[in-house]
Design an enzyme around this catalytic site. Structure first.
Site, PDB file in Angstrom:
ATOM      1  CG  MET B   1      -4.254   3.835   2.436  1.00 39.57           C
ATOM      2  SD  MET B   1      -5.046   2.321   1.918  1.00 39.57           S
ATOM      3  CE  MET B   1      -4.526   1.099   3.020  1.00 39.57           C
ATOM      4  CB  CYS B   2      -1.679   8.380   5.118  1.00 34.92           C
ATOM      5  SG  CYS B   2       0.062   8.471   4.727  1.00 34.92           S
ATOM      6  N   GLY B   3      -3.738   7.273   7.185  1.00 39.06           N
ATOM      7  CA  GLY B   3      -5.048   7.498   7.778  1.00 39.06           C
ATOM      8  C   GLY B   3      -5.015   8.801   8.554  1.00 39.06           C
TER       9      GLY B   3
END
Lengths: 226, 292
Positions: B1-3
């Site tokens: 996912m990662c932000g």
């Protein structure tokens, strides 16, 4: 009744709203300080009225049944996703996949909606007063997507039997989506929808788009392939 | 996912709070990327001083200082957990060569006149505390919280990636043709320190800029050269640019006030920023380069 999400957890608030005591008269609620949290007002199943004061995160009012939810702010991805009935009003803009897979009820977005608005919609009515992003009504099966502003590229790609009405410009149509004649019956349907949702617009100013039915119908020419 | 997150200050009003803002933004994105975090914070440059952000790995600061002092006389070292920022007037060509040949046990995270860059494994909430991000002031900064997909959970696998002076990149998504692009960039003289796809994108940007293309044009070109899905924030000395691929599966939201522009994967990362509820909030369009 007020809920402040700075003081109460989202789970507490959602559980309260999902289990409203029918004998009590309180059917009006207000949610303060949503701070972009996900799944606010998800899974409501009663005829209640909720106002959210601020911006919400993903899946706001998802799976809604009967409830009316008004968001005074912007909403994140998947507002009203898989909604069954009721009414969701967004006063600001909506992120991607607004009203995705919605079966019924009405979603009204007063600002813009971004990409894939109404993706795979299955009977919901979506009215966007601003514009919609690319690939809106992608694989849309049933229901109405009404856009007062413009539609970005690939509108209605691989669409089934949902109807799209656009007042502004359409950048391009997706695979198997075509412009269709706006006949008396369609104008009548749109007039009825506007009346139901209390929208003052002239249905005659809209163009209608729908499926050319070349993609999803079996073609006898292809029989040899099976 | 990662932000991913980024904040650019349009006025001087909040310069002292930049670190605090960015720290809160990374905190808010910890749910999207609990494996590791990193950030680049840009501060005003001082004439000829270059800053080198270095991860010491297992080496003690005093041992590193002793070793590096043999080769360069005038240095200033500031310690931030297991990273140091080395300041010197020596030219990058000399220092980069030195770090590679004489102190290969430490890793250079990035360098430039303006950039300070830190990254480490661990929950973003802990990483920002470790590096005391809240104490930083500056003009703009970008950050990343990682949920590893393409390569291992290591410091080298964390973002931002910096492949040239004062440049860095954070990425949410994954690239599918990174091995091919890496091979052709290596032939063109670009070097890489990891197997990570984002480092290839960062190298691609540095390579194009070194050939005289501007950041906007470079990112436009990346739409055809980089295959995969992504939201990029590319930082430079002057600001940063934002790009989503043309399908735009990976989210991004922008909030702009008269004092700042904030970008994040989700709005909740910026809910703590001043006056954000009255900001102009919009979602960047697919395939369009935005820069501030």
């Amino acid at each position: 009744m007020n809920f402040d999400l700075n003081k109460k957890t989202l789970r507490e608030v959602n559980q309260h709203l999902q289990n409203v005591d029918r004998k009590k008269n309180t059917r009006k609620f207000e949610i303060l300080n949503p701070q972009g949290q996900h799944a606010i007002c998800a899974g409501l199943k009663d005829d209640i009225d909720v106002t959210v004061k601020g911006h919400t995160g993903y899946y706001c009012a998802g799976m809604n049944q009967k409830a009316t939810v008004t968001v005074h702010g912007n909403v994140g991805t998947g507002v009203a996703e898989n909604m069954m009935s009721g009414k969701i009003v967004v006063k600001g803009n909506a992120s991607q996949s607004a009203g995705a897979t919605g079966h019924g009820g009405a979603l009204i977005i007063e600002g813009d909606a971004s990409s894939r608005c109404g993706i795979s919609m299955k009977g919901i009515d979506i009215v966007v007063k601003g514009s919609v992003g690319h690939m809106s009504a992608f694989m849309a099966q049933k229901g109405n997507l009404v856009v007062m502003g413009d539609a970005d590229a690939d509108l209605g790609d691989s669409i089934y039997e949902a109807k799209i009405f656009v007042k502004g410009k359409v950048k391009s149509l997706g695979a198997d989506c075509v412009e269709k004649k706006m006949d008396k019956k369609n104008i009548g349907e749109l007039t009825k929808l506007f009346k139901k949702l209390n929208i003052s617009e002239d249905p005659k100013k809209f163009k209608r788009y729908g499926s050319a039915r070349n993609l999803y119908n079996f073609k006898i020419d292809n029989v040899g392939a099976y | 996912m990662c932000g991913i997150v980024g904040i650019y200050l349009k006025t001087k009003k909040y310069e002292k709070h930049l670190g605090k803002f960015l720290s809160g933004m990374l905190d808010g994105m910890a749910t999207r990327g609990p494996d590791s975090a990193g950030f680049a914070i840009y501060t005003k440059e001082h004439k000829n001083t270059f800053k080198y952000s270095i991860c010491l790995n297992e080496i003690k600061e005093k041992d590193f200082k002793k070793k590096i002092s043999k080769f360069i006389k005038k240095i200033k070292l500031t310690s931030y957990a297991d990273h140091v920022v080395l300041e010197t007037n020596e030219k990058p060509s000399k220092i980069l060569d030195l770090l590679k040949k004489e102190t290969s046990e430490v890793s250079l995270v990035g360098y430039g006149k303006s950039i300070n860059i830190f990254k480490q494994t661990g929950n973003p909430k802990d990483v920002v505390k470790k590096f005391k991000l809240s104490s930083f002031s500056g003009t703009h900064g970008i950050g990343h919280t990682r949920m590893a997909t393409e390569s291992a959970i290591t410091t080298q696998g964390s973002h931002p990636y910096s492949t040239s002076e004062d440049e860095c990149l954070v990425h949410n998504g994954s690239l599918s043709n990174h091995n091919n692009v890496r091979r052709s960039l290596v032939k063109d003289g670009q070097s890489f320190n990891s197997e990570n796809d984002t480092e290839v994108a960062a190298g691609y940007i540095s390579n194009q800029i070194s050939k005289g293309k501007d950041l906007e044009k470079t990112l436009k070109n990346s739409l055809k050269d980089l295959d995969g899905f992504y939201t990029f924030i590319a930082g430079t000395k002057d600001g940063f640019a934002l790009l989503r691929d043309e399908i735009a599966c990976k989210p991004a939201v922008v909030a702009e006030t008269k004092d700042y522009v904030a970008v994040a994967s989700e709005f909740q990362a910026m809910a703590h920023l001043p006056n954000v509820n009255s900001a102009k909030i919009f979602e960047p369009k697919p395939g369009v380069v935005y820069h501030w």
